[in-house]
Design a protein around this motif. Structure first.
Motif, PDB file in Angstrom:
ATOM      1  N   PRO A  13      47.183 -33.923 -59.159  1.00 38.53           N
ATOM      2  CA  PRO A  13      47.266 -34.360 -60.546  1.00 38.53           C
ATOM      3  C   PRO A  13      47.964 -35.703 -60.714  1.00 38.53           C
ATOM      4  O   PRO A  13      48.792 -36.097 -59.884  1.00 38.53           O
ATOM      5  N   SER A  14      47.637 -36.393 -61.798  1.00 36.19           N
ATOM      6  CA  SER A  14      48.301 -37.642 -62.155  1.00 36.19           C
ATOM      7  C   SER A  14      49.797 -37.376 -62.317  1.00 36.19           C
ATOM      8  O   SER A  14      50.188 -36.390 -62.927  1.00 36.19           O
ATOM      9  N   GLY A  15      50.622 -38.249 -61.730  1.00 31.44           N
ATOM     10  CA  GLY A  15      52.072 -38.109 -61.848  1.00 31.44           C
ATOM     11  C   GLY A  15      52.735 -37.402 -60.686  1.00 31.44           C
ATOM     12  O   GLY A  15      53.952 -37.249 -60.662  1.00 31.44           O
ATOM     13  N   THR A  16      51.938 -36.978 -59.687  1.00 33.41           N
ATOM     14  CA  THR A  16      52.542 -36.278 -58.543  1.00 33.41           C
ATOM     15  C   THR A  16      53.067 -37.237 -57.481  1.00 33.41           C
ATOM     16  O   THR A  16      53.709 -36.802 -56.531  1.00 33.41           O
ATOM     17  N   GLY A  17      52.787 -38.533 -57.617  1.00 32.94           N
ATOM     18  CA  GLY A  17      53.318 -39.505 -56.668  1.00 32.94           C
ATOM     19  C   GLY A  17      52.419 -39.800 -55.493  1.00 32.94           C
ATOM     20  O   GLY A  17      52.880 -40.288 -54.453  1.00 32.94           O
ATOM     21  N   LYS A  18      51.121 -39.552 -55.644  1.00 37.89           N
ATOM     22  CA  LYS A  18      50.178 -39.768 -54.537  1.00 37.89           C
ATOM     23  C   LYS A  18      50.260 -41.195 -53.995  1.00 37.89           C
ATOM     24  O   LYS A  18      50.363 -41.398 -52.791  1.00 37.89           O
ATOM     25  N   ALA A 123      51.019 -31.510 -54.891  1.00 41.03           N
ATOM     26  CA  ALA A 123      51.391 -30.720 -56.067  1.00 41.03           C
ATOM     27  C   ALA A 123      52.771 -31.125 -56.560  1.00 41.03           C
ATOM     28  O   ALA A 123      53.628 -31.526 -55.773  1.00 41.03           O
ATOM     29  N   PRO A 124      52.990 -30.999 -57.863  1.00 45.33           N
ATOM     30  CA  PRO A 124      54.338 -31.232 -58.392  1.00 45.33           C
ATOM     31  C   PRO A 124      55.205 -30.010 -58.100  1.00 45.33           C
ATOM     32  O   PRO A 124      54.673 -28.915 -57.898  1.00 45.33           O
ATOM     33  N   PRO A 125      56.539 -30.162 -58.098  1.00 42.65           N
ATOM     34  CA  PRO A 125      57.398 -29.000 -57.891  1.00 42.65           C
ATOM     35  C   PRO A 125      57.254 -27.975 -59.019  1.00 42.65           C
ATOM     36  O   PRO A 125      57.389 -26.781 -58.797  1.00 42.65           O
ATOM     37  N   SER A 126      56.934 -28.452 -60.234  1.00 42.00           N
ATOM     38  CA  SER A 126      56.711 -27.573 -61.388  1.00 42.00           C
ATOM     39  C   SER A 126      55.985 -28.389 -62.456  1.00 42.00           C
ATOM     40  O   SER A 126      55.982 -29.617 -62.427  1.00 42.00           O
ATOM     41  N   MET A 127      55.408 -27.694 -63.408  1.00 47.87           N
ATOM     42  CA  MET A 127      54.745 -28.395 -64.512  1.00 47.87           C
ATOM     43  C   MET A 127      55.778 -29.103 -65.394  1.00 47.87           C
ATOM     44  O   MET A 127      55.505 -30.169 -65.939  1.00 47.87           O
ATOM     45  N   ASP A 128      56.964 -28.523 -65.514  1.00 50.10           N
ATOM     46  CA  ASP A 128      58.027 -29.184 -66.294  1.00 50.10           C
ATOM     47  C   ASP A 128      58.412 -30.523 -65.668  1.00 50.10           C
ATOM     48  O   ASP A 128      58.592 -31.515 -66.361  1.00 50.10           O
ATOM     49  N   ARG A 133      58.026 -36.563 -65.346  1.00 42.54           N
ATOM     50  CA  ARG A 133      57.587 -37.787 -64.654  1.00 42.54           C
ATOM     51  C   ARG A 133      56.597 -38.580 -65.502  1.00 42.54           C
ATOM     52  O   ARG A 133      56.684 -39.806 -65.592  1.00 42.54           O
ATOM     53  N   LEU A 134      55.636 -37.876 -66.097  1.00 38.11           N
ATOM     54  CA  LEU A 134      54.635 -38.564 -66.920  1.00 38.11           C
ATOM     55  C   LEU A 134      55.283 -39.235 -68.126  1.00 38.11           C
ATOM     56  O   LEU A 134      54.958 -40.368 -68.466  1.00 38.11           O
ATOM     57  N   ARG A 135      56.208 -38.557 -68.759  1.00 34.55           N
ATOM     58  CA  ARG A 135      56.893 -39.142 -69.918  1.00 34.55           C
ATOM     59  C   ARG A 135      57.819 -40.280 -69.483  1.00 34.55           C
ATOM     60  O   ARG A 135      57.992 -41.253 -70.204  1.00 34.55           O
ATOM     61  N   GLY A 136      58.385 -40.153 -68.281  1.00 34.88           N
ATOM     62  CA  GLY A 136      59.296 -41.167 -67.751  1.00 34.88           C
ATOM     63  C   GLY A 136      58.630 -42.502 -67.494  1.00 34.88           C
ATOM     64  O   GLY A 136      59.287 -43.543 -67.459  1.00 34.88           O
ATOM     65  N   ARG A 137      57.321 -42.489 -67.317  1.00 32.54           N
ATOM     66  CA  ARG A 137      56.588 -43.748 -67.129  1.00 32.54           C
ATOM     67  C   ARG A 137      56.686 -44.621 -68.381  1.00 32.54           C
ATOM     68  O   ARG A 137      56.661 -45.841 -68.282  1.00 32.54           O
ATOM     69  N   GLY A 138      56.690 -43.956 -69.528  1.00 31.07           N
ATOM     70  CA  GLY A 138      56.782 -44.674 -70.794  1.00 31.07           C
ATOM     71  C   GLY A 138      55.577 -45.539 -71.098  1.00 31.07           C
ATOM     72  O   GLY A 138      55.667 -46.503 -71.859  1.00 31.07           O
ATOM     73  N   THR A 139      54.427 -45.211 -70.520  1.00 37.21           N
ATOM     74  CA  THR A 139      53.241 -46.054 -70.689  1.00 37.21           C
ATOM     75  C   THR A 139      52.165 -45.410 -71.550  1.00 37.21           C
ATOM     76  O   THR A 139      51.169 -46.047 -71.852  1.00 37.21           O
ATOM     77  N   GLU A 140      52.357 -44.135 -71.909  1.00 40.27           N
ATOM     78  CA  GLU A 140      51.293 -43.433 -72.624  1.00 40.27           C
ATOM     79  C   GLU A 140      51.832 -42.689 -73.830  1.00 40.27           C
ATOM     80  O   GLU A 140      52.989 -42.266 -73.852  1.00 40.27           O
ATOM     81  N   SER A 141      50.959 -42.475 -74.794  1.00 37.63           N
ATOM     82  CA  SER A 141      51.316 -41.724 -76.001  1.00 37.63           C
ATOM     83  C   SER A 141      51.506 -40.252 -75.657  1.00 37.63           C
ATOM     84  O   SER A 141      51.069 -39.774 -74.605  1.00 37.63           O
ATOM     85  N   ASP A 142      52.132 -39.532 -76.576  1.00 42.11           N
ATOM     86  CA  ASP A 142      52.329 -38.088 -76.392  1.00 42.11           C
ATOM     87  C   ASP A 142      50.985 -37.388 -76.219  1.00 42.11           C
ATOM     88  O   ASP A 142      50.842 -36.493 -75.385  1.00 42.11           O
ATOM     89  N   GLU A 143      49.993 -37.828 -76.968  1.00 42.97           N
ATOM     90  CA  GLU A 143      48.658 -37.229 -76.883  1.00 42.97           C
ATOM     91  C   GLU A 143      48.068 -37.393 -75.480  1.00 42.97           C
ATOM     92  O   GLU A 143      47.497 -36.461 -74.919  1.00 42.97           O
ATOM     93  N   GLY A 147      47.189 -34.566 -72.657  1.00 45.49           N
ATOM     94  CA  GLY A 147      45.873 -34.515 -72.015  1.00 45.49           C
ATOM     95  C   GLY A 147      45.982 -34.488 -70.501  1.00 45.49           C
ATOM     96  O   GLY A 147      45.276 -33.731 -69.827  1.00 45.49           O
ATOM     97  N   ARG A 148      46.886 -35.319 -69.959  1.00 46.48           N
ATOM     98  CA  ARG A 148      47.080 -35.339 -68.504  1.00 46.48           C
ATOM     99  C   ARG A 148      47.636 -34.005 -68.000  1.00 46.48           C
ATOM    100  O   ARG A 148      47.265 -33.540 -66.929  1.00 46.48           O
ATOM    101  N   LEU A 149      48.529 -33.404 -68.777  1.00 42.51           N
ATOM    102  CA  LEU A 149      49.095 -32.105 -68.385  1.00 42.51           C
ATOM    103  C   LEU A 149      48.029 -31.010 -68.403  1.00 42.51           C
ATOM    104  O   LEU A 149      47.985 -30.163 -67.507  1.00 42.51           O
ATOM    105  N   GLN A 150      47.157 -31.058 -69.399  1.00 40.47           N
ATOM    106  CA  GLN A 150      46.061 -30.082 -69.466  1.00 40.47           C
ATOM    107  C   GLN A 150      45.133 -30.251 -68.262  1.00 40.47           C
ATOM    108  O   GLN A 150      44.736 -29.271 -67.620  1.00 40.47           O
TER     109      GLN A 150
END
Length: 195
Positions: A13-18, A123-128, A133-143, A147-150
């Protein structure tokens, strides 16, 4: 004739650090070639054609689809992304291992087309933690983050179809795990001994 290289599919998934994991592995293992994907999206910033991506028009990409030139391709957010078969096969023939860093959808296409590919899922260690990590990027809206989490939840459902699962809880551990996968696969008995 020398030994043929091994094809690796690296996804998660996006945000796992690949990209971060692969970047460190590529610095340490010079026999690994990172495949350059083709895309119809416009170059960003300093991106260069043939280095970061092969930038194609929609028409050129569709023509290559018709020609069967892709190992895998997908449409994502209005643009096409794909892996051209010829450059991958060229590197493999030269004895270099090739890593495809692609989306899960493309990984499943490769799995069907090249069953000898080594499949690695990050894989991420957890969905939380993934959300953090995704929010920490600060590059995308909450929406977009939602969507990325889904999408990540759906992609996690494919993890059991991979040869290896690397949980990126700490970067240095994940890098060591991927290096260990490469070492193990190079030792695997695939008709390596001349008779």
């Amino acid at each position: 004739m020398g030994k043929k290289g091994q094809l690796y599919v690296f996804t998660g998934p996006s945000g796992t650090g690949k990209g971060t994991i692969l970047g460190q592995v590529l610095e340490r293992d010079k026999n690994v070639f990172l495949s350059v994907s083709a895309t119809t999206r416009a170059p960003r910033g300093e991106e260069q054609d043939g280095v970061h991506y092969y930038f194609l028009t929609h028409e050129a990409f569709k023509e290559k689809i018709k020609q069967g030139a892709f190992l895998e391709y997908a449409q994502y957010v209005g643009n096409y992304y794909g892996t051209l078969e010829a450059p991958v096969d060229q590197q493999l023939a030269q004895g270099r291992d090739v890593v495809l860093e692609i989306e899960v959808q493309g990984a499943m296409q490769i799995h069907n087309k090249r069953p000898d590919a080594v499949m690695v899922f990050v894989a991420p260690p957890s969905m939380d933690e993934l959300e953090r990590r995704l929010r920490g990027r600060g590059t995308e809206s909450d929406e977009k983050v939602q969507g990325r989490l889904q999408t990540a939840r759906q992609e996690m459902g494919f993890a059991n179809r991979f040869d290896y699962i690397i949980t990126n809880d700490r970067l240095e551990n994940a890098v060591a795990d991927l290096l260990a996968v490469l070492a193990a696969e190079r030792c695997r008995n695939r008709d390596k001994i001349d008779k």
